[in-house]
Design a protein around this motif. Structure first.
Motif, mmCIF file in Angstrom:
data_model
loop_
_atom_site.group_PDB
_atom_site.id
_atom_site.type_symbol
_atom_site.label_atom_id
_atom_site.label_comp_id
_atom_site.label_asym_id
_atom_site.label_seq_id
_atom_site.Cartn_x
_atom_site.Cartn_y
_atom_site.Cartn_z
ATOM 1 N N THR A 164 0.850 -1.200 0.000
ATOM 2 C CA THR A 164 0.000 0.000 0.000
ATOM 3 C C THR A 164 0.886 1.251 0.000
ATOM 4 N N VAL A 165 1.710 1.341 -1.016
ATOM 5 C CA VAL A 165 2.647 2.451 -1.160
ATOM 6 C C VAL A 165 1.927 3.639 -1.787
ATOM 7 N N CYS A 166 2.173 4.837 -1.258
ATOM 8 C CA CYS A 166 1.544 6.041 -1.790
ATOM 9 C C CYS A 166 2.531 7.201 -1.663
ATOM 10 N N VAL A 167 3.337 7.398 -2.679
ATOM 11 C CA VAL A 167 4.356 8.437 -2.701
ATOM 12 C C VAL A 167 4.181 9.261 -3.974
ATOM 13 N N PRO A 168 4.057 10.606 -3.870
ATOM 14 C CA PRO A 168 4.098 11.395 -2.646
ATOM 15 C C PRO A 168 2.824 11.221 -1.832
ATOM 16 N N PRO A 169 2.900 11.516 -0.541
ATOM 17 C CA PRO A 169 1.706 11.428 0.289
ATOM 18 C C PRO A 169 0.799 12.629 0.048
ATOM 19 N N PRO A 170 -0.436 12.581 0.557
ATOM 20 C CA PRO A 170 -1.301 13.756 0.441
ATOM 21 C C PRO A 170 -0.708 14.972 1.141
ATOM 22 N N VAL A 171 -1.067 16.134 0.678
ATOM 23 C CA VAL A 171 -0.662 17.371 1.343
ATOM 24 C C VAL A 171 -1.364 17.498 2.686
ATOM 25 N N GLN A 172 -2.658 17.187 2.723
ATOM 26 C CA GLN A 172 -3.430 17.312 3.956
ATOM 27 C C GLN A 172 -3.079 16.179 4.911
ATOM 28 N N ARG A 173 -2.964 16.506 6.157
ATOM 29 C CA ARG A 173 -2.623 15.531 7.172
ATOM 30 C C ARG A 173 -3.705 15.437 8.225
ATOM 31 N N PRO A 174 -4.072 14.212 8.638
ATOM 32 C CA PRO A 174 -3.434 12.949 8.257
ATOM 33 C C PRO A 174 -3.805 12.463 6.865
ATOM 34 N N HIS A 175 -4.847 13.047 6.269
ATOM 35 C CA HIS A 175 -5.264 12.642 4.929
ATOM 36 C C HIS A 175 -6.350 13.594 4.456
ATOM 37 N N PRO A 176 -6.690 13.576 3.169
ATOM 38 C CA PRO A 176 -7.829 14.377 2.712
ATOM 39 C C PRO A 176 -9.095 13.978 3.448
ATOM 40 N N PRO A 177 -9.975 14.922 3.727
ATOM 41 C CA PRO A 177 -11.221 14.573 4.428
ATOM 42 C C PRO A 177 -12.008 13.527 3.655
ATOM 43 N N VAL A 178 -12.615 12.623 4.394
ATOM 44 C CA VAL A 178 -13.452 11.571 3.812
ATOM 45 C C VAL A 178 -14.911 11.886 4.122
ATOM 46 N N LEU A 179 -15.716 12.005 3.077
ATOM 47 C CA LEU A 179 -17.149 12.244 3.202
ATOM 48 C C LEU A 179 -17.895 11.044 2.640
ATOM 49 N N ILE A 180 -18.846 10.539 3.391
ATOM 50 C CA ILE A 180 -19.702 9.458 2.907
ATOM 51 C C ILE A 180 -21.076 10.047 2.633
ATOM 52 N N GLY A 181 -21.561 9.822 1.404
ATOM 53 C CA GLY A 181 -22.859 10.355 1.001
ATOM 54 C C GLY A 181 -23.953 9.315 1.134
ATOM 55 N N GLY A 182 -25.143 9.779 1.504
ATOM 56 C CA GLY A 182 -26.294 8.896 1.625
ATOM 57 C C GLY A 182 -26.895 8.931 3.004
ATOM 58 N N SER A 183 -28.110 8.411 3.105
ATOM 59 C CA SER A 183 -28.865 8.501 4.358
ATOM 60 C C SER A 183 -29.299 7.150 4.899
ATOM 61 N N GLY A 184 -28.782 6.051 4.339
ATOM 62 C CA GLY A 184 -29.174 4.729 4.821
ATOM 63 C C GLY A 184 -28.836 4.554 6.290
ATOM 64 N N GLU A 185 -29.816 4.162 7.064
ATOM 65 C CA GLU A 185 -29.653 4.174 8.514
ATOM 66 C C GLU A 185 -28.832 3.005 9.050
ATOM 67 N N ARG A 186 -28.916 1.854 8.403
ATOM 68 C CA ARG A 186 -28.258 0.678 8.972
ATOM 69 C C ARG A 186 -26.788 0.583 8.575
ATOM 70 N N ARG A 187 -26.480 0.808 7.292
ATOM 71 C CA ARG A 187 -25.103 0.636 6.830
ATOM 72 C C ARG A 187 -24.395 1.961 6.576
ATOM 73 N N THR A 188 -25.026 2.871 5.830
ATOM 74 C CA THR A 188 -24.332 4.094 5.437
ATOM 75 C C THR A 188 -23.944 4.946 6.636
ATOM 76 N N LEU A 189 -24.901 5.230 7.504
ATOM 77 C CA LEU A 189 -24.596 6.085 8.651
ATOM 78 C C LEU A 189 -23.691 5.385 9.651
ATOM 79 N N ARG A 190 -23.729 4.070 9.680
ATOM 80 C CA ARG A 190 -22.783 3.317 10.505
ATOM 81 C C ARG A 190 -21.357 3.516 9.987
ATOM 82 N N LEU A 191 -21.182 3.447 8.671
ATOM 83 C CA LEU A 191 -19.860 3.674 8.097
ATOM 84 C C LEU A 191 -19.386 5.100 8.333
ATOM 85 N N VAL A 192 -20.310 6.057 8.302
ATOM 86 C CA VAL A 192 -19.943 7.435 8.648
ATOM 87 C C VAL A 192 -19.342 7.483 10.045
#
Length: 289
Positions: A164-192
């Motif tokens: 899982t090599v990633c060079v160069p790394p992202p500028v943002q630390r610790p990483h770019p923001p992660v947004l999860i889209g959707g409103s599913g109550e059982r799986r989607t919001l759990r993953l959020v």
């Protein structure tokens, strides 16, 4: 409250000649006018609700790479990446590249994917919903690992990566923001609750959004996540220029629930004029909400 601009349709008058010019100018107006996010969809075919495959659609990450060069401040993302469209290691590398080239303005917006027709049309596997969510979760884990100091292997049910090599790394630390889209109550919001820095809900009504946020809070309690550490955003379907005062009154209700950004799709045939009007007449007042 912040404003995001979601450029969902390229079907404007004379699009075959002016598509690039309109997109470019809309991005520049947004960037200079104080819009917080500029997002495009992750589709190969236009959605059927916006005219279907006969209408123009640009590939998302190529588009964002172009927009990186014509903007300076605005955050760039897909709303949202389909987890089935790209292998996770390549997705992490793509978002990292966007973050480096934009000097730290990329965001990974992601979801489980849903548009079966474009998968079948272009020969991309479209697994059942349960498997798509399994692949989404592994994708989130792989991205997290590639954006860490661990460049070793990853072994999951659906994906296996030797490095899982990633060079160069992202500028943002610790990483770019992660947004999860959707409103599913059982799986989607759990993953959020487990993986995301932000959620994006459908702005159906304040009552519905309040319910979804309550579900998210319970998931956060279950997994030991600080609910307040997750940014709450939504996508709306209104034209604020049609009734600025009414729009702002509605946004005050959403802001009271914790929504800090609303993403809107340009209305009408001229996205440049619409964006200019929103930046001049709506954004200064929305910032006070």
């Amino acid at each position: 409250m912040d404003l995001g601009l979601h450029y969902a349709s390229f079907t404007h008058p004379a699009w075959d000649r002016l598509l690039v010019d309109r997109l470019t100018e809309t991005a520049r107006v947004s960037d200079q006018g104080g819009v917080a996010w500029l997002t495009v969809m992750d589709h190969w075919f236009q959605m059927e609700t916006l005219g279907g495959p006969e209408e123009p659609m640009l590939e998302g990450y190529t588009t964002l790479g172009y927009l990186t060069a014509v903007t300076e401040r605005i955050r760039l993302s897909l709303l949202v990446t389909g987890a089935t469209y790209r292998r996770p290691g390549l997705l992490a590398k793509t978002v990292t590249t966007l973050d480096v080239l934009s000097r730290g303005r990329a965001m990974l917006g992601i979801g489980a994917a849903w548009y079966e027709r474009e998968h079948e049309g272009l020969g991309v596997p479209f697994p059942p919903l349960k498997e798509r969510f399994g692949r989404l979760e592994e994708t989130l884990r792989i991205c997290r690992q590639m954006w860490s100091d661990d460049d070793g292997p990853f072994t999951g049910e659906h994906y296996r990566l030797a490095e899982t090599v990633c060079v160069p790394p992202p500028v943002q630390r610790p990483h770019p923001p992660v947004l999860i889209g959707g409103s599913g109550e059982r799986r989607t919001l759990r993953l959020v609750a487990e993986y995301a820095d932000a959620c994006n809900l459908f702005g159906e009504s304040p009552d519905r959004v309040a319910h979804k946020l309550d579900v998210l809070r319970r998931h956060c309690d279950d997994v030991g996540r600080d609910y307040d550490s997750i940014r709450k955003t939504m996508i709306g379907s209104v034209d604020p220029l049609a009734d600025v005062d009414g729009f702002l009154a509605d946004m005050e209700r959403y802001a009271a629930l914790g929504i800090s950004l609303v993403a809107l799709v340009p209305a009408g045939d001229d996205p440049v004029a619409w964006t200019t009007g929103v930046c001049e007449k709506v954004l200064p007042r929305l910032a006070e909400v």
